[in-house]
Enzyme design. Structure first.
Site, short mmCIF file in Angstrom:
data_model
loop_
_atom_site.label_atom_id
_atom_site.label_comp_id
_atom_site.label_asym_id
_atom_site.label_seq_id
_atom_site.Cartn_x
_atom_site.Cartn_y
_atom_site.Cartn_z
N GLY A 11 37.65 45.81 48.30
CA GLY A 11 37.91 47.23 48.53
C GLY A 11 39.24 47.52 49.20
N THR A 12 40.26 46.70 48.98
CA THR A 12 41.56 47.05 49.58
C THR A 12 42.16 48.26 48.88
OG1 THR A 12 42.89 45.55 48.20
CG2 THR A 12 42.01 44.67 50.28
N MET A 89 34.24 45.59 38.59
CA MET A 89 34.31 44.50 37.62
C MET A 89 33.27 44.61 36.51
SD MET A 89 36.92 43.32 38.46
CE MET A 89 38.06 42.30 39.29
N ARG A 90 32.91 45.84 36.12
CA ARG A 90 31.99 46.03 35.00
C ARG A 90 32.68 46.82 33.90
NH1 ARG A 90 27.80 43.08 34.73
NH2 ARG A 90 26.69 44.68 33.58
N HIS A 108 45.02 48.26 37.04
CA HIS A 108 45.09 46.95 36.39
C HIS A 108 46.33 46.23 36.90
CE1 HIS A 108 44.36 43.97 33.25
NE2 HIS A 108 45.66 43.98 33.02
N GLU A 142 38.56 51.55 24.49
CA GLU A 142 39.18 50.22 24.37
C GLU A 142 39.61 49.77 25.78
OE1 GLU A 142 42.60 50.01 21.84
OE2 GLU A 142 43.07 47.95 22.49
N VAL A 143 39.27 48.57 26.17
CA VAL A 143 39.53 48.08 27.53
C VAL A 143 41.04 47.98 27.80
CG1 VAL A 143 39.19 46.14 29.12
CG2 VAL A 143 37.36 46.80 27.56
N ASP A 144 41.45 48.48 28.96
CA ASP A 144 42.85 48.39 29.42
C ASP A 144 43.82 49.03 28.44
OD1 ASP A 144 42.24 45.04 30.71
OD2 ASP A 144 41.95 47.01 31.64
N GLU A 171 49.92 44.89 46.88
CA GLU A 171 50.64 45.82 47.76
C GLU A 171 51.15 47.01 46.93
OE1 GLU A 171 52.24 42.25 50.67
OE2 GLU A 171 53.70 43.62 49.77
C1 GRF Z 1 42.84 44.21 42.33
O1 GRF Z 1 43.60 43.04 42.15
C2 GRF Z 1 42.88 45.04 41.08
O2 GRF Z 1 44.07 44.89 40.35
C3 GRF Z 1 41.75 44.51 40.28
O3 GRF Z 1 40.76 44.11 41.21
C4 GRF Z 1 41.36 43.89 42.46
C5 GRF Z 1 40.70 44.82 43.41
O4 GRF Z 1 40.92 44.39 44.69
N1 GRF Z 1 41.24 45.53 39.40
P1 GRF Z 1 40.27 45.24 45.89
O5 GRF Z 1 38.76 45.09 45.77
O6 GRF Z 1 40.69 46.67 45.70
O7 GRF Z 1 40.83 44.59 47.10
#
Ligand code: GRF
Length: 203
Positions: A11-12, A89-90, A108, A142-144, A171
Site C-alpha cells: 500500500g505505498t 493483484m486481481r 503499471h 484488455e489488460v494494461d 517513487e
Molecule cells: C507497484 O509496484 C505497482 O506498480 C504495482 O504494484 C505495486 C504496488 O505497490 N501495480 P504498493 O502496494 O502500492 O506498495
C-alpha cells in the site's frame, strides 16, 4: 469525488493517494479501502488515516464474477464514484470493467504500451532500455491497455537490479498516481466513449 482504493499488499501507492486526498485543494475523498487479502500493511495505513476498510478475500469465492460482484456491492454501499487500483493483484471481469468504465484507474510500472503484464521492471531490464517508468491509465477489458492519463519516465542505471529499478519506479508512481487522481477526480480529464481521454480546456 468519492474514491475507493483497491489494494493487495504494502500500500505505498495507497499512502501516496491518502496524502494527496488530505490536501485542502484535493477534489478526492477516499471513503473506503478494499483489500482482496486480509492483514496486509495497506489496511493498517487506511485505518491509521481514519478510512474505513473492507476485506473481500478472493479465496472465499467460487468465481471471479462472485468476487467482483461483492466488490461492486461495497463500492455501491459507499457511494463510490472513482476506483483506484493501487497494487491490486486481481484481474477484474469484463462485466465489472464495463460498469465502471471511465471510473477505474490502475498504475503499471512501465511506460505502456511497453512491457505489459507482470514483472514489467524485469522486462525493461532484460530489454536493455535506458528509460522506463510508470503509467496511470483507465482500466479497459484488455489488460494494461486502457487510455493513458499520466506517465513519468525513469532512467535505467547501468548498476540497476530489478529491486533498485523497482524502487525508483515506485517513487515515480507516488507522484504519478496522485496527479492522475486529481486530474480525473476534478473532471479535468475524462474518458470518452471512443476510449480516448479528453482534457477539459479552460477556454
Ligand atoms: C507497484 O509496484 C505497482 O506498480 C504495482 O504494484 C505495486 C504496488 O505497490 N501495480 P504498493 O502496494 O502500492 O506498495
Amino acid at each position: 469525488t468519492r474514491v475507493a482504493v483497491l489494494i493487495s499488499g504494502t500500500g505505498t501507492n495507497l499512502q501516496a493517494l491518502i496524502e494527496q486526498a488530505k490536501r485542502p485543494s484535493s477534489a478526492a475523498e477516499i471513503v473506503v479501502v478494499i483489500s482482496n487479502r486480509p492483514g496486509v500493511q495497506g489496511l493498517k495505513r487506511a485505518s491509521l488515516a481514519g478510512i474505513q476498510t473492507r476485506v473481500v478475500d478472493h479465496k472465499l469465492y467460487g468465481s471471479r464474477a462472485e468476487f467482483d460482484g461483492t466488490i461492486d456491492g461495497v463500492l455501491e454501499e459507499f457511494g463510490v464514484e472513482l476506483v483506484c487500483l493501487a497494487g491490486f493483484m486481481r484481474i477484474l471481469t469484463g462485466t465489472f470493467v464495463k460498469k465502471w468504465n471511465g471510473k477505474l484507474l490502475n498504475i503499471h510500472p512501465s511506460l505502456l504500451p511497453s512491457f505489459k503484464g507482470v514483472n514489467a521492471q524485469k522486462q525493461a531490464l532484460q530489454a536493455g532500455v535506458r528509460v522506463t517508468g510508470c503509467t496511470v491509465h483507465f482500466v479497459a477489458e484488455e489488460v494494461d491497455a486502457g487510455a493513458i492519463v499520466v506517465q513519468e519516465a525513469v532512467s535505467v542505471l547501468g548498476s540497476d537490479t530489478e529491486d533498485s529499478l523497482s524502487d525508483r519506479i515506485r517513487e515515480a508512481e507516488h507522484r504519478a498516481f496522485p496527479a492522475a487522481l486529481e486530474l480525473v477526480a476534478s473532471g479535468t480529464v475524462r474518458l470518452k466513449e471512443d476510449g480516448h481521454v479528453t482534457w477539459k480546456s479552460n477556454s
